[in-house]
Design an enzyme around this catalytic site. Structure first.
Site, mmCIF file in Angstrom:
data_model
loop_
_atom_site.group_PDB
_atom_site.id
_atom_site.type_symbol
_atom_site.label_atom_id
_atom_site.label_comp_id
_atom_site.label_asym_id
_atom_site.label_seq_id
_atom_site.Cartn_x
_atom_site.Cartn_y
_atom_site.Cartn_z
ATOM 1 N N CYS A 41 -4.091 -5.146 13.431
ATOM 2 C CA CYS A 41 -2.821 -5.774 13.813
ATOM 3 C C CYS A 41 -1.713 -4.746 14.001
ATOM 4 O O CYS A 41 -0.554 -5.098 14.184
ATOM 5 C CB CYS A 41 -2.410 -6.850 12.805
ATOM 6 N N GLU A 51 -4.072 -0.092 5.317
ATOM 7 C CA GLU A 51 -3.039 0.754 5.924
ATOM 8 C C GLU A 51 -2.793 2.029 5.133
ATOM 9 O O GLU A 51 -1.941 2.829 5.469
ATOM 10 C CB GLU A 51 -1.734 -0.014 6.166
ATOM 11 N N ASP A 82 0.964 1.946 9.736
ATOM 12 C CA ASP A 82 1.070 2.652 8.461
ATOM 13 C C ASP A 82 -0.112 3.588 8.247
ATOM 14 O O ASP A 82 0.048 4.676 7.702
ATOM 15 C CB ASP A 82 1.178 1.649 7.309
ATOM 16 N N HIS A 92 9.816 -0.474 12.719
ATOM 17 C CA HIS A 92 9.833 -1.928 12.896
ATOM 18 C C HIS A 92 10.787 -2.358 13.992
ATOM 19 O O HIS A 92 10.595 -3.388 14.624
ATOM 20 C CB HIS A 92 10.110 -2.611 11.561
HETATM 21 C C1 PEP Z 1 0.949 -1.741 10.286
HETATM 22 O O1 PEP Z 1 1.320 -0.968 9.397
HETATM 23 O O2 PEP Z 1 0.245 -1.383 11.247
HETATM 24 C C2 PEP Z 1 1.342 -3.149 10.243
HETATM 25 C C3 PEP Z 1 0.871 -4.020 11.112
HETATM 26 O O3 PEP Z 1 2.284 -3.487 9.309
HETATM 27 P P1 PEP Z 1 3.846 -3.183 9.516
HETATM 28 O O4 PEP Z 1 3.998 -2.572 10.888
HETATM 29 O O5 PEP Z 1 4.574 -4.446 9.356
HETATM 30 O O6 PEP Z 1 4.127 -2.205 8.424
HETATM 31 MG MG MG Z 2 2.229 -1.826 7.659
#
Ligand code: PEP
Ligand code: MG
Length: 836
Positions: A769, A698, A722, A461
């Site tokens: 996303c 995910e 994920d 993140h």
């Molecule tokens: C992902 O896992 O691709 C996602 C968009 O969620 P995060 O990165 O916040 O876990």
């Molecule tokens: Mg995620």
């Protein structure tokens, strides 16, 4: 009144070997009686000693207690003196604190400090102290308490002990902290006295600092010597330990060299500046002076406290730091392997370093405060290491600072924070061991040009936030990054994953020119950013932005975003010390809807867990947080988190806008059904309108069962970050595996294809996303796989839109079919440019 010479004070009859004591009160009574009998105090002093226990803790640490009378009873002291009760079996002084030596003290305050100084020295000599707990020899105890700073043994001459062995250092990086920590462990376990000599310099192999101060480099000859019972065998064993470390040291050096030789794409220096290879995490090139997070100066105020209290404070801080470091070692070993955890094991060894502790105690005894003394000792010893001019030792100085800071934060929590605040004004390169998502989120982009971290992964993140902020970033540079970067000017290449240190003026100029070219390219894409992403054959792809705050909306729209495809709400919790209330959340969601002015907004319900830990929620520590109670699993268990968020969202929806709710980490239909039911209950209670409820795909199980899930979800958004981590079994934060965690791996693409197929069976739309949606080639492939929407960091939008507009959807579908049939992510990437 002067302190009687310890030899007299500790006449044999004042030391009671194997004292028979029933409990702490009895021990204090007996110590008091001995002092009375010795003529040091008047009767009544024992009672004063007992009373002191009620108001102060006289446990000094390491099995030594120092009962003494109250200050106001000083009048009972006739002459300074000490008595000793040896209790081999130990006696509980306070819960969990066992005393083996009870040192009764009668002294005025100056003499008291002198006695404490002896004891603090003795406490640092663990082996000697332990011997005193059980010895039958009164003289040994008398002698130990006799020694003090002034009469300490002179520094060891550069001589060898009785048994010797010669060895040539063959560790390519010299004797750095990790192998040195193994030496210390082996020397401590040997049970004999050992010495390491290099030329005229000798070091104590039981002290990490002492060993590191030898500054041993590859090729240096050393003599290791030992004396005592079994010295010959002990030295053999020690030799075995140090030579067994050689192969690992050599393998590590070879791996680092190989990484450094891999070909570079993009900008290349003409000269040969020192380079640290990491993993690309956020694109672009950045130039700046390094601001090393670990090196921030701390203002530590000297606040003297009573010595006993200070000793206790220090001791507690060390105990807590040890526990903290143990957890860090466990965690790192789990995530990165025992090899990387060893650096923290080595750091933890510093907590027991006799030189460091002794110096701290001496400074405290001189009347300084605990935090100040500790900090001063760290600075002095780190300064000595740095002064040797050896980069390996300079890195150890960084370790010392790091450990020092941990202990300081334990002594005074106020000293553990705020290091990101003192950033220089000119744009700098932030270099740190790792950055938490909230650290990254709080960075001032006006002052930070780029980021380089020793740990971390490209889909962590923190990396996502760096991309959001448009900061070129490299992760997983390894511990050497911290050692080498201090004081340098650096070029961070967020495309190739390299960090160049102290480049020449010529290279700096060429890097600046490269940055200007990238900026021009961007400008051309940005000029077209408001045009929709429609392929040449008329297929329209919705383009969303991943943003978390309403204030980011104008920029996202200006970049060509057509709405928000992912609002990560956990950052509302991560960036502050408490949970936002329902009303606060409502205000934020409403502000986001207003900022989007009728455009779609997908708010993701809290995804806490994994690498997004929220300290103030006090969630139980999990062995494998990414596989634990995360995302929807936590929401289902914590209505106190779920309900206020849903209420805030439905209240916001009542006032208009195009809002959708999305749940993270869904693994099964039953989770979704329960969450939907809860949404409905809250909606009905609030008399709010229906809003689309979607889920993130995910987890591989969700992709495989997409058809079943599509019956209950209004839309899917694939979280490729994920999905990649779970499909490939690669922790998204693991620097060792970072380059293998590629979302374009055919296995991940197949899961995406399955998701699209499942969604179609119920006429649901599918978005992506995760980070790959913002990679122009990745975005093109996703369109080829049938994805309807792409949501990404705003800065990625112009380039992705440009790529889609230039492509033909049918050609992309053919390309996607080839990608699905490919063997590896590298093969998929090799298709770039072939028809897309
Ligand atoms: C992902 O896992 O691709 C996602 C968009 O969620 P995060 O990165 O916040 O876990
Ligand atoms: Mg995620």
């Amino acid at each position: 009144m002067t302190l009687r010479e310890p030899a007299d004070a500790l006449a044999r009859d004042l030391i009671r070997i194997d004292a028979q004591v029933t409990d702490k009160a009895d021990a204090i009574r007996q110590a008091g009686q001995l002092l009375v009998a010795a003529g040091c105090v008047a009767p009544g002093y024992e009672a004063s000693m007992a009373q002191r226990e009620a108001v102060a803790n006289t446990y000094l640490g390491s099995g030594v207690a120092i009962p003494h009378g109250l200050g106001e009873d000083k009048g009972l002291v006739r002459q300074d003196g000490i008595v000793v009760l040896q209790v081999p079996g130990g006696i509980e002084w306070n819960p969990g604190q066992i005393a083996h030596l009870v040192v009764g003290i009668a002294a005025n305050s100056d003499s008291h400090i002198a006695i404490l100084r002896r004891l603090t020295r003795l406490i640092q000599d663990e082996a000697r102290l332990k011997g005193l707990f059980t010895t039958n020899d009164v003289a040994l105890i008398a002698d130990a308490l006799h020694r003090d700073g002034a009469d300490a043994a002179p520094a060891s001459p550069a001589e060898d002990l009785a048994e010797t062995i010669a060895w040539t250092v063959d560790y390519p990086s010299g004797l750095h902290a990790r192998p040195a920590a193994a030496w210390v462990e082996a020397a401590k376990a040997s049970g004999v006295t050992m010495r390491v000599r290099h030329g005229d310099e000798t070091g104590d192999p039981r002290s990490l600092i002492s060993l590191l101060q030898l500054g041993l480099k590859a090729g240096d000859s050393v003599t290791i010597s030992a004396t005592g019972d079994g010295a010959a065998q002990a030295i053999e064993r020690f030799h075995g330990v140090i030579t067994r470390l050689s192969s690992r040291e050599k393998a590590d050096a070879a791996r680092a060299a190989e990484k450094a030789l891999a070909p570079v794409r993009g900008w290349k220096p003409a000269g040969t500046p020192r380079m640290v290879a990491g993993v690309a995490a956020s694109p672009g090139l950045a130039i700046g002076k390094v601001h090393l997070l670990a090196a921030a100066e701390l203002e530590v105020v000297d606040q003297p406290v009573a010595l006993i209290e200070g000793g206790q404070l220090l001791n507690d801080a060390l105990v807590r730091t040890r526990a903290q470091m143990k957890a860090l070692v466990d965690d790192t070993a789990r995530r990165l392997g025992a090899g990387d955890a060893a650096i923290f094991t080595a750091q933890a060894t510093l907590l027991d370093d006799t030189d460091l502790i002794t110096l701290t105690c001496q400074l405290m005894v001189e009347g300084h405060g605990v935090a100040w003394s500790w900090n001063e000792a760290i600075q002095r010893l780190a300064g000595q290491l740095t002064a040797l001019g050896n980069p390996v030792l300079a890195a150890r100085a960084a370790d010392l600072h790091d450990v020092g800071r941990r202990v300081l934060a334990q002594i005074d929590p106020g000293l553990g924070t705020g290091t990101l605040a003192d950033f220089p004004d000119e744009p700098s390169i932030l270099v740190a061991a790792d950055l938490s998502p909230s650290d990254t989120a709080s960075l001032d982009v006006a002052k930070v040009a780029g980021i380089a971290t020793a740990l971390g992964g490209p889909t962590s993140h923190s990396a996502i936030l760096a991309r959001t902020l448009g900061l070129p970033s490299v992760v997983a540079g390894g511990a050497e990054l911290l050692a080498l970067a201090a004081g340098c000017t650096a070029i961070v290449d967020g495309d190739s994953g390299r960090i160049w240190l102290n480049p020449s003026e010529e290279d700096l100029a060429s890097a600046r020119a490269w940055i200007a070219t990238l900026a021009d390219q961007r400008a051309a894409q940005e000029a077209e950013r408001s045009r929709p992403a429609v392929t040449t054959d008329g297929c329209s792809i919705a383009i969303g932005a991943n943003i978390n705050q309403p204030e980011q909306a104008p920029f996202a729209l200006a970049q060509g975003g057509e709405g928000v495809g992912l609002m990560r709400t956990e950052f509302l919790f991560l960036e502050r010390g408490d949970s936002p209330s329902e009303d606060e959340q409502f205000a934020i969601y409403r502000a986001m809807i207003d900022a989007l002015d009728g455009r779609p907004l997908i708010v993701r319900a809290l995804d806490i867990g994994g690498d997004k830990q929220v300290p103030h929620l006090d969630l139980p520590r999990e062995e494998n947080p990414f596989l634990g109670v995360r995302g929807a699993r936590l929401l289902l268990r914590r209505p106190d988190l779920l309900d206020p968020q849903l209420r805030a969202l439905y209240r916001a929806a009542k006032l208009g806008g195009d809002l959708s709710i999305m749940f993270p980490m869904i693994t099964s239909a039953s989770e979704l059904i329960t969450l939907r039911d809860r949404c409905d209950e809250i909606r009905v209670a609030l008399d709010a309108p229906q809003v689309p409820i979607g889920i993130m795909i995910e987890v591989p199980a969700a992709a495989v069962q997409a058809q079943a899930l599509a019956a209950h979800a209004d839309f899917f958004s694939i979280g490729t970050n994920d999905l990649t981590q779970y499909a490939l079994a690669i922790d998204r934060q693991n620097p060792e595996l970072a380059s293998e965690a590629d979302s374009l791996h055919p296995a991940v693409l197949r899961l995406i294809a399955m998701t699209v197929e499942g969604a179609r069976s119920h006429n649901r739309w599918v978005g992506v996303c995760g980070g790959i949606a913002g990679d122009p080639f990745g975005a093109a492939l996703l369109v080829g796989l049938g994805v309807d929407e792409l949501s990404m960091t705003p800065r990625d939008i112009p380039a992705v839109k440009a790529r889609i507009r230039a492509a033909d959807r049918t050609a992309l579908a053919t390309l996607a079919a080839r990608a699905l049939a490919a063997e590896s992510a590298a093969d998929v990437r090799a298709l770039d440019g072939e028809g897309a």
